[in-house]
Design a protein around this motif. Sequence first.
Motif, short mmCIF file in Angstrom:
data_model
loop_
_atom_site.label_atom_id
_atom_site.label_comp_id
_atom_site.label_asym_id
_atom_site.label_seq_id
_atom_site.Cartn_x
_atom_site.Cartn_y
_atom_site.Cartn_z
N ASP A 188 0.85 -1.19 0.00
CA ASP A 188 0.00 0.00 0.00
C ASP A 188 0.89 1.24 0.00
O ASP A 188 1.62 1.49 0.96
N PRO A 189 0.88 2.05 -1.07
CA PRO A 189 1.73 3.24 -1.11
C PRO A 189 1.41 4.26 -0.03
O PRO A 189 2.23 5.10 0.29
N ASN A 190 0.21 4.18 0.54
CA ASN A 190 -0.13 5.10 1.64
C ASN A 190 0.61 4.74 2.92
O ASN A 190 0.93 5.62 3.72
N LEU A 191 0.88 3.45 3.10
CA LEU A 191 1.57 3.02 4.30
C LEU A 191 3.08 3.13 4.15
O LEU A 191 3.79 3.50 5.08
N ASP A 192 3.59 2.76 2.98
CA ASP A 192 5.05 2.77 2.76
C ASP A 192 5.34 3.28 1.36
O ASP A 192 5.63 2.51 0.45
N PRO A 193 5.26 4.60 1.15
CA PRO A 193 5.45 5.13 -0.21
C PRO A 193 6.85 4.88 -0.76
O PRO A 193 7.03 4.68 -1.95
N GLU A 194 7.86 4.90 0.11
CA GLU A 194 9.23 4.69 -0.36
C GLU A 194 9.41 3.27 -0.89
O GLU A 194 10.04 3.05 -1.94
N LEU A 195 8.87 2.27 -0.18
CA LEU A 195 8.98 0.89 -0.65
C LEU A 195 8.21 0.70 -1.94
O LEU A 195 8.71 0.05 -2.88
N ALA A 196 7.02 1.27 -2.04
CA ALA A 196 6.23 1.14 -3.26
C ALA A 196 6.96 1.77 -4.45
O ALA A 196 6.99 1.20 -5.55
N LEU A 197 7.60 2.94 -4.24
CA LEU A 197 8.34 3.60 -5.31
C LEU A 197 9.56 2.78 -5.72
O LEU A 197 9.86 2.63 -6.90
N ALA A 198 10.27 2.23 -4.72
CA ALA A 198 11.45 1.41 -5.02
C ALA A 198 11.07 0.17 -5.82
O ALA A 198 11.77 -0.20 -6.78
N LEU A 199 9.95 -0.46 -5.47
CA LEU A 199 9.51 -1.64 -6.22
C LEU A 199 9.12 -1.28 -7.64
O LEU A 199 9.43 -2.02 -8.59
N ARG A 200 8.46 -0.13 -7.80
CA ARG A 200 8.07 0.29 -9.15
C ARG A 200 9.31 0.58 -10.02
O ARG A 200 9.37 0.16 -11.18
N ILE A 201 10.30 1.29 -9.45
CA ILE A 201 11.51 1.59 -10.21
C ILE A 201 12.25 0.31 -10.58
O ILE A 201 12.73 0.14 -11.70
N SER A 202 12.32 -0.62 -9.62
CA SER A 202 13.00 -1.89 -9.88
C SER A 202 12.31 -2.65 -11.01
O SER A 202 12.98 -3.22 -11.89
N MET A 203 10.98 -2.66 -11.01
CA MET A 203 10.25 -3.36 -12.06
C MET A 203 10.48 -2.71 -13.42
O MET A 203 10.68 -3.41 -14.43
N GLU A 204 10.48 -1.37 -13.47
CA GLU A 204 10.70 -0.69 -14.74
C GLU A 204 12.11 -0.93 -15.27
O GLU A 204 12.31 -1.10 -16.48
N GLU A 205 13.10 -0.95 -14.37
CA GLU A 205 14.47 -1.22 -14.81
C GLU A 205 14.60 -2.63 -15.34
O GLU A 205 15.28 -2.88 -16.35
N GLU A 206 13.94 -3.59 -14.68
CA GLU A 206 14.01 -4.97 -15.15
C GLU A 206 13.32 -5.11 -16.50
O GLU A 206 13.81 -5.82 -17.39
N ARG A 207 12.19 -4.42 -16.68
CA ARG A 207 11.50 -4.49 -17.96
C ARG A 207 12.36 -3.89 -19.07
O ARG A 207 12.46 -4.44 -20.18
#
Length: 361
Positions: free
Chosen positions: A210-229
Amino acid sequence: MVLEATVVVVDNSEWMRNGDYTPTRIEAQNDAVPLLFNAKTQSNPENTVGLLTMAGKSPTVLVTPTQDIGKILSALHGINISGKINLGTGLQIAQLVLKHRQNKNQRQRIIAFVGSPIFEDDEELSKLAKKLKKNNIAVDIVNFGEEAENTAKLEAFIADVNNSDNSHLVTIPPGPHIISDILISSPIISGEDGPPPGISSGSGFEFGVDPNLDPELALALRISMEEERARQEKTAGPGDAAAPAGGSSSGAAAGGGTIEDDMLAQALAMSMGDRAAPAPAASEDVEMLDEDEAMARAIAMSMGDATGGASGGIDPNFMSSVLNSLPGVNPNDPRIQSALQGGSKSAEEEEEAKKKKDEGK
């Protein structure tokens, strides 16, 4: 939305070192405290949450009711494990904290985590429950770790303190599950109206966070996924780019044949392009060649290009071994033999011409 002041009472006894919850009892408990804070403050912006420990030398108030989650997180980080819990004293101190809340219009609630044995007897707990009920204090208890030993006592306590179903007991057995996930669907957070906005199980969010609870973790996961793609696209890029090119060449050469036919046609076209003689006059229509003929033609023309090298000719034994190792190629095929002989004659003629030129000088 209920206007409420809450004191979270955490267990910091020696039993909390055990690893039967992921990763340990105290870490699983501490991960659930911010969830409770967010659930309370998001249900009503005027709600406040405090923090208290009930083990060690004596129960300690770490944070009085506040709307600042930073104070809660800082206090959680500084909790020390020691001794055993004193549930009765801890609940009474929490009652005093709520009594001195700034907004007297707030309802009063205690949420206690119990992860170690309870040493108070049933009579003491019953007296305390009736006192809390008299003062209109609701009590929620998260029972984990020593649930087999504590469940009976806590069920009796909740039955005594309960007033119009305002108090709850949530028992969590050991296992790979996370305490926070179980609390989300429990009456402690959900209640009758369900969880507050932004508080729900991870399955409803991308990456399970939930980005409301942990926005930094949600952002890091999104960046990691985009880099892998991007990495995967870059890796697959040359192959994807080569496929259409190969398809276009094979469309002209082999009329939509297999990949192997396409490769043979490309090799043949490249070999023909390197020769001095015009390609149309030197070869038959590629579409009329079968697989063996195309392979033979490509090999013969490639060998013809090699005759101009430093070797000055072709080693028959070497070429025989190469042809024997190729699948589907008959080294005794007349066309291959003719090409080999032609290459040899060509090499000899060039050598002879070179000698005559040197003699003329």
